[in-house]
Scaffold this active site. Structure first.
Site, PDB file in Angstrom:
ATOM      1  CG  MET A  10      -1.760  -1.085   1.544  1.00 55.99           C
ATOM      2  SD  MET A  10      -3.366  -0.803   0.797  1.00 55.99           S
ATOM      3  CE  MET A  10      -4.157  -2.353   1.214  1.00 55.99           C
ATOM      4  CB  VAL A  11       0.793   4.515  -1.470  1.00 56.14           C
ATOM      5  CG1 VAL A  11       1.481   5.854  -1.259  1.00 56.14           C
ATOM      6  CG2 VAL A  11       1.326   3.801  -2.691  1.00 56.14           C
ATOM      7  CG  ASN A  42       3.991  -2.091   6.705  1.00 51.04           C
ATOM      8  OD1 ASN A  42       4.515  -1.495   5.770  1.00 51.04           O
ATOM      9  ND2 ASN A  42       2.927  -1.632   7.330  1.00 51.04           N
ATOM     10  N   GLY A 222      -0.827  -3.892  22.146  1.00 47.53           N
ATOM     11  CA  GLY A 222      -0.382  -2.507  22.285  1.00 47.53           C
ATOM     12  C   GLY A 222       0.323  -2.287  23.619  1.00 47.53           C
ATOM     13  CG  ASP A 252       1.936  -4.574   9.711  1.00 47.94           C
ATOM     14  OD1 ASP A 252       1.158  -5.526   9.930  1.00 47.94           O
ATOM     15  OD2 ASP A 252       1.575  -3.514   9.170  1.00 47.94           O
ATOM     16  CB  SER A 282       8.216   0.328  14.908  1.00 43.25           C
ATOM     17  OG  SER A 282       6.984   0.029  15.535  1.00 43.25           O
ATOM     18  CB  SER A 291       9.018   3.915  12.324  1.00 49.68           C
ATOM     19  OG  SER A 291       8.106   2.839  12.239  1.00 49.68           O
TER      20      SER A 291
HETATM   21  O1  RIB Z   1      -0.691  -2.213   9.614  1.00 51.07           O
HETATM   22  C1  RIB Z   1      -0.394  -0.954   9.085  1.00 51.07           C
HETATM   23  C2  RIB Z   1      -0.673  -0.954   7.622  1.00 51.07           C
HETATM   24  O2  RIB Z   1      -2.048  -1.156   7.415  1.00 51.07           O
HETATM   25  C3  RIB Z   1      -0.349   0.331   6.926  1.00 51.07           C
HETATM   26  O3  RIB Z   1       0.949   0.358   6.400  1.00 51.07           O
HETATM   27  C4  RIB Z   1      -1.425   0.431   5.858  1.00 51.07           C
HETATM   28  O4  RIB Z   1      -0.902   0.387   4.580  1.00 51.07           O
HETATM   29  C5  RIB Z   1      -2.380  -0.720   6.118  1.00 51.07           C
HETATM   30  O5  RIB Z   1      -2.174  -1.769   5.279  1.00 51.07           O
END
Ligand code: RIB
Length: 308
Positions: A10-11, A42, A222, A252, A282, A291
């Site tokens: 994704m962007v 990620n 978290g 991620d 991160s 990060s």
């Molecule tokens: O988990 C974070 C990610 O979720 C982001 O990078 C975004 O692209 C979504 O896929």
């Protein structure tokens, strides 16, 4: 190859906000970042930054983002032979809002990721069967996730399934064939319909899921740390306290790091400890992949933690 990630690119369009505008209202936000993201990418980048050999199976669109996405993966040494362009379709995009407390809200437009089909995975079968671990998420079609699980089982390759974003349509029987099922607490809440507002409730919800036949459930929580449940035990890993500025992509980071150390050493508890520290690092920086620390930065960070 150590790890195959079959998943999304994704962007990330990250807006740092002080408050969400109301309907009809225009508000100024203090900051913005654009970066490479996607849960699959990620996780691949986190593992690769730590030195894992990673291949990715994924899709990008036919647009201005595609080359940058592929170049970015390659910069970290990720094998992109099976990251293909989908003609006439946009790349995946994720508008993200990060509030003053560092918490994120994410929208995803799957775009090209929706075009990752079982046949694409089959084309990579010869390379896939040599991998030591497969990582999957839910930003690609469920049919492709199921197909990847079938293929992983066929070759006895351990599988991590990160059910993100959570989907109630996920067939739990497929999840049960994976070695590790790794939701965060919000995903656990969606999957079980149970409250996750305390560690006790998270454990209760986790046990409900586990009772369906999961092998290993690792819940990232978290600021509460993480928890590993299976038929024999519950193991908790404490969070690493840091000053968080942006929690996007922390889950991620945890999974990519966990995967790396799981493949390297095979020690789940130790991999969770490292993953917890990696995710903590991160959240101290803005953005998702950018990060994440590399091996040297991570070792320095671990050294500072051991002095505390
Ligand atoms: O988990 C974070 C990610 O979720 C982001 O990078 C975004 O692209 C979504 O896929």
């Amino acid at each position: 190859m150590d790890i195959a990630v079959i998943g999304s690119n994704m962007v990330d369009l990250i807006t740092y906000i002080t408050e969400m505008p109301k309907i009809g209202e225009t508000l100024e936000a203090p900051d913005f970042e654009i970066g490479c993201g996607g849960k699959g990418a990620n996780q691949a980048v986190a593992a690769a930054k730590l030195g894992a050999g990673v291949m990715m199976i994924g899709k990008v669109g036919e647009d201005m983002f595609a080359d940058n996405t592929v170049n970015n993966l390659q910069r970290y040494g990720i094998n992109t032979r099976f990251v293909e362009t989908v003609p006439g379709v946009s790349s995946g995009v994720a508008p993200i809002f990060v509030d003053r407390d560092s918490f994120n809200r994410i929208l995803i437009i799957k775009g090209a990721n929706n075009h990752l089909l079982p046949a694409d995975i089959d084309r990579a079968e010869q390379q896939l069967k040599q991998c030591r671990l497969i990582i999957l998420q839910l930003e690609i079609p469920l049919a492709s996730v199921y197909h990847a699980i079938d293929l992983g089982r066929k070759y006895h390759i351990p599988i991590i399934l990160n059910p993100a974003p959570a989907s109630r349509e996920l067939d739990i029987n497929y999840a049960c064939q994976c070695d590790f099922f790794m939701p965060n607490e919000t995903e656990l809440e969606i999957l079980t319909g149970m409250p996750v507002d305390s560690e006790e409730n998270i454990l209760r919800a986790g046990r409900t899921l586990l009772a369906k036949g999961l092998k290993n459930l690792i819940i990232t929580m978290g600021h509460r740390g993480s928890m590993w449940l299976n038929a024999n035990h519950v193991h908790r890993v404490k969070p690493v306290a840091v000053n968080a500025v942006d929690t996007s992509g922390a889950g991620d980071a945890f999974i990519g790091c966990f995967a790396h150390y799981l493949v390297k050493d095979g020690d789940v508890k130790q991999a969770m400890e490292y993953a917890s520290a990696y995710a903590a690092y991160s959240v101290m920086g803005k953005g998702t992949q950018r990060s994440y620390p590399d091996t040297a930065q991570f070792h320095d960070f671990l050294a500072t933690l051991s002095q505390e």
